[in-house]
Write a protein that holds these residues in place. Structure first.
Motif, PDB file in Angstrom:
ATOM      1  N   TYR A  98       0.632  -1.083  -0.056  1.00  0.00           N
ATOM      2  CA  TYR A  98       0.034   0.091  -0.043  1.00  0.00           C
ATOM      3  C   TYR A  98       0.971   1.288   0.142  1.00  0.00           C
ATOM      4  CZ  TYR A  98      -2.813  -3.565   2.227  1.00  0.00           C
ATOM      5  OH  TYR A  98      -3.451  -4.970   2.546  1.00  0.00           O
ATOM      6  N   TYR A 109      -3.059   0.703  -4.004  1.00  0.00           N
ATOM      7  CA  TYR A 109      -2.719  -0.618  -3.346  1.00  0.00           C
ATOM      8  C   TYR A 109      -2.407  -1.700  -4.529  1.00  0.00           C
ATOM      9  CZ  TYR A 109      -7.475  -2.054  -3.586  1.00  0.00           C
ATOM     10  OH  TYR A 109      -8.725  -2.231  -3.812  1.00  0.00           O
ATOM     11  N   LYS A 156      -7.028  -2.400   3.186  1.00  0.00           N
ATOM     12  CA  LYS A 156      -6.968  -1.268   3.295  1.00  0.00           C
ATOM     13  C   LYS A 156      -7.375  -0.348   4.422  1.00  0.00           C
ATOM     14  CE  LYS A 156      -9.567   0.175  -0.214  1.00  0.00           C
ATOM     15  NZ  LYS A 156     -10.513   0.056  -1.231  1.00  0.00           N
TER      16      LYS A 156
END
Lengths: 118, 118
Positions: A33, A48, B105
Motif C-alpha cells: 500500500y 494498493y 486497506k
C-alpha cells in the motif's frame, strides 16, 4: 521489525517534474500500500497492490500511478509533481488472509519519505 | 465508505496518570478490525493495539487498553501509568474484515497529539 525500506527518505523537487518513490520489502507479503500523511487528515490511501501487476486505486489516487513488477517492489510515481503533493509518503505491507486472521490483520509500515514540491 | 473521526486534536497528561483518547467510526459492515497506531517524532508507525469487531472482550496490551462500544461505534484508547515515552501522535484506524483484492486497506482518523508532562 518488518523488512520494509523506502527510498529516497527525503526529496525536494520542482513543480512539473516526475518523481518516483520506491518501496522494497523482504517479507514476501502479498499486499502493498501507499499512503500519504497530511496534517488534519491522518493517513490516506493512494494506491494498493494485491499481487504482482495487480493494483487498484485508493482514496486519493489522482495525480499518482503505481507499478509492481515483482513481489518485493512497489513504485509510486508522480507524473508531474504539484505543490499539493508535498507530503510524507508511507508504504505498508500485509500478509494474505490465508496466513490466519491473527497475523494477517496487521499492517507493517515503512519509515516514510518526506517529499517537498517547490 | 468507512470514516474514522478523532475529535481531540491534542491531549495532555501528567506522567503516571491515565489518559483516554477518543475515536468514533462509521461502517455498514459487521466484520472489521480497529487499531490504534502510535507515531513518535521518528515518524515510524507503531501498532499499539488491535480489536476484532466480533470479540466482545476489550483488548489490552500492558498499559494500553480499549473501550470498544460496537453499537455506539466508539473505540477509545486508555493509557495507564503514562510515561514520557508515550508522547506521540496517535491514530485510530479501521479495516474491513473480508478478504479479497481490497484486503487490508486502512482508513485512519485525523490523529491526536499526546503530550506527557513530567
Amino acid at each position: 521489525d518488518a523488512g520494509i525500506t523506502q527510498s529516497p527518505r527525503h526529496k525536494v523537487t520542482e513543480t512539473g517534474t516526475p518523481v518516483t518513490l520506491r518501496c522494497h520489502q523482504t517479507e514476501n507479503h502479498r499486499y502493498m500500500y501507499w499512503y500519504r500523511q497530511d496534517p488534519g487528515h491522518g493517513l490516506r490511501l493512494i494506491h494498493y497492490s494485491y499481487g504482482v501487476k495487480d493494483t487498484d486505486k485508493g482514496e486519493v489516487s489522482d495525480g499518482y500511478s503505481v507499478s509492481r513488477s515483482k513481489t518485493e517492489d512497489f513504485l509510486l510515481t508522480l507524473e508531474s509533481a504539484t505543490s499539493s503533493q508535498t507530503s510524507v509518503y508511507f508504504c505498508a505491507i500485509s500478509e494474505s488472509p490465508r496466513a490466519g486472521q491473527g497475523k494477517a490483520s496487521e499492517q507493517y509500515f515503512g519509515p516514510g519519505t518526506r517529499l517537498t514540491v517547490t | 465508505a468507512q470514516t474514522v473521526t478523532q475529535s481531540q486534536p491534542e491531549m495532555s497528561v501528567q506522567e503516571a496518570e491515565t489518559v483516554t483518547l477518543s475515536c468514533t467510526y462509521d461502517t455498514s459492515e459487521s466484520d472489521y478490525y480497529l487499531f490504534w497506531y502510535k507515531q513518535p517524532p521518528s515518524r515510524q508507525m507503531i501498532l499499539v493495539i488491535r480489536q476484532e469487531a466480533y470479540k466482545q472482550q476489550n483488548a489490552t496490551e500492558n498499559r494500553f487498553s480499549v473501550n470498544f462500544q460496537k453499537a455506539a461505534k466508539s473505540f477509545s484508547l486508555k493509557i495507564s501509568d503514562s510515561q514520557l515515552g508515550d508522547a506521540a501522535m496517535y491514530f485510530c484506524a479501521h479495516r474491513r474484515g473480508a478478504g479479497g483484492t481490497s484486503y487490508g486497506k486502512l482508513t485512519f482518523g485525523q490523529g491526536t497529539i499526546l503530550t506527557v508532562h513530567p
